[in-house]
Enzyme design. Structure first.
Site, PDB file in Angstrom:
ATOM      1  CD  GLU B 131      -3.035  -0.509   0.059  1.00 49.92           C
ATOM      2  OE1 GLU B 131      -2.658  -0.611  -1.124  1.00 49.92           O
ATOM      3  OE2 GLU B 131      -4.163  -0.131   0.386  1.00 49.92           O
ATOM      4  CB  THR B 184      -4.883   6.378  -3.951  1.00 53.35           C
ATOM      5  OG1 THR B 184      -5.585   5.372  -4.679  1.00 53.35           O
ATOM      6  CG2 THR B 184      -5.187   6.220  -2.487  1.00 53.35           C
TER       7      THR B 184
END
Lengths: 312, 312
Positions: B131, B184
């Protein structure tokens, strides 16, 4: 009915991470209100005990009678006459939900006297008016649990949305009230109006953890979640010896420890009465070592909330 | 073992009020990773399908292999050689936990290939490194549920403290992915670093309500608690038709609706598959009316998380 005597328990609001949204009731102490019908219409305060003469005696200025006046106005009742006696069994400005207990006992007593026209849930907003008188804002984290009992969550204020969650049977509360006083309005005033997103996320994690921990009876999770990164670091400055007292509680078996409401009382939660007692004695001793007298209360979680003690 | 094929599900992070702390896994879609031992030491990416050639092919730059390299380093393994194939079954930058699913499938596959030296819980921090590669921060609200399944709460990041809560059997997820893309990193960048205390309190109330609602199977409470006053008002600006799509979901039986992760996917939770379908069709139609293609996924909550599909 001509006479009602009602009891409403002390409460611990905020419960570490849950500023303005969490509160729970304890078994004792609590305030007692007596209402007796008289012929002359109007509400009068007959007597207040235990406040050293500090609370207002005028019905329209005292939380206990203000809530009654609001309730009567709502019901359209103008001809009721009654005398009110308030027995304060906890100190003012203590962080134990003192004004809430008075307001709740008052509203429960008058509702019972009138034959219970309103449900417990409906009484909540009237009791909140008592809080507005006492602290300047109509919060529900003391009146909610004092009225309803148990561990209460206020999901939303507008609209008001409040519910209870179960707590493990073996959870006990230690409440230590040092002999100093904090004004609730001051305790609100020193808070910042902005919170960092990082601290908001941390606090939300602890809120989620405490709710899940209580509902799962997971004492470790309860313990890990009793962390307040927003309010406690600011308000604890107003409480002498706070860090030492908290350390004493944790080191002596408490699951967690924080400020009760806006303080200066400090509460701890423990698994089992024996741990609650051990933590409490260590907390009291820590205050004593610093030359501060304090009062120790040990109690289970009150599941029933306010009760009617006598009817005539 | 010489060959492992592993699956890791898509996930919905944030879940309205729980920014960075809530996430749940759905049953499908999900990414599939194959690892096969080869003689030459080192990890190489053999093939990636479904990404239109957009993901990096260098092992040290792709989330799926970065997590493997971290894990091997941790275990002190330097002589392993393997070829990795990644089948992307969900779009990149979709808000469906795409990078998390790849990282989780990768870490589960390599751990299985090595005979499971680490537990699922221990794999979490390696998956979080994936991530970090994808979004710049090692958050756990997608990798947690993709790895562990169910509805996951991240109580704390430092130290990492993550747990699952039960969800009602009859809870279904609708996920609609409009054919637009959000980075993101951008979606994080537009968030303010400060939150008002008032909004923090409101959000905490909803966090408490959603946890209690899920654990009590109280669908009304779930519905009332699916409110995000902090993130959604900001991020929804990046998603065309967001308000209309949300309205369509609510008006067609969904309990609540918000942005999935950082978007642009929009999710809804419903009681029963039929409501989930009805809400989903209305959401898709609303996008279509605005000229936006979208893909609709209907799924129960995935309780198991990532799975090994094949071993050789």
């Amino acid at each position: 009915m001509n006479y009602i005597k009602a009891f409403a328990p002390a409460t611990v609001a905020n419960v570490a991470c849950g500023f303005d949204i969490f509160g729970f009731a304890i078994q004792e102490p609590g305030d007692v209100v007596e209402v007796r019908r008289i012929d002359k219409p109007g509400i009068v305060i007959k007597e207040i005990t235990g406040d050293d003469g500090r609370l207002p005696r005028a019905a329209e200025k005292n939380a206990v009678t203000v809530v009654m006046l609001h309730l009567l106005k709502h019901l359209g009742i103008t001809d009721l006459g009654c005398e009110v006696t308030l027995h304060k069994n906890m100190p003012l400005g203590s962080g134990m939900g003192s004004s809430a207990a008075s307001a709740v006992a008052g509203v429960v007593a008058i509702n019972e006297l009138l034959g219970n026209p309103l449900t417990r849930g409906e009484l909540l907003r009237f009791a909140m008016e008592g809080e507005r008188i006492a602290s300047g804002s109509a919060h529900a984290d003391n009146v909610g649990p004092s009225l309803l009992g148990g561990f209460v969550v206020i999901r939303s204020y507008t609209p008001l949305d409040i519910f209870s969650i179960p707590v493990p049977d073996d959870l006990y509360c230690t409440l230590v009230h040092p002999d100093i006083e904090i004004n609730t309005k001051d305790a609100r005033y020193i808070l910042r109006n902005e919170v960092s997103l990082k601290n908001t996320i941390a606090q939300m994690g602890n809120v989620a953890g405490l709710v899940a921990g209580l509902m799962k009876a997971d004492y470790d999770l309860i313990s890990r979640s009793m962390v307040d990164v927003i309010i406690e670091p600011v308000r604890s400055i107003l409480i002498p010896e706070f860090n030492e007292v908290k350390k004493a509680a944790i080191n002596n078996g408490a699951l967690g420890c924080s400020i009760s409401g806006s303080g200066p009382s400090i509460f701890a939660l423990s698994r089992g009465m024996e741990n609650a007692r051990k933590a409490g004695e260590a907390m009291k001793q820590t205050f004593a070592d610093a030359g501060i007298d304090s009062t120790l209360h040990l109690s289970g979680i009150n599941q029933g909330g306010a009760t009617v003690l006598e009817r005539e």
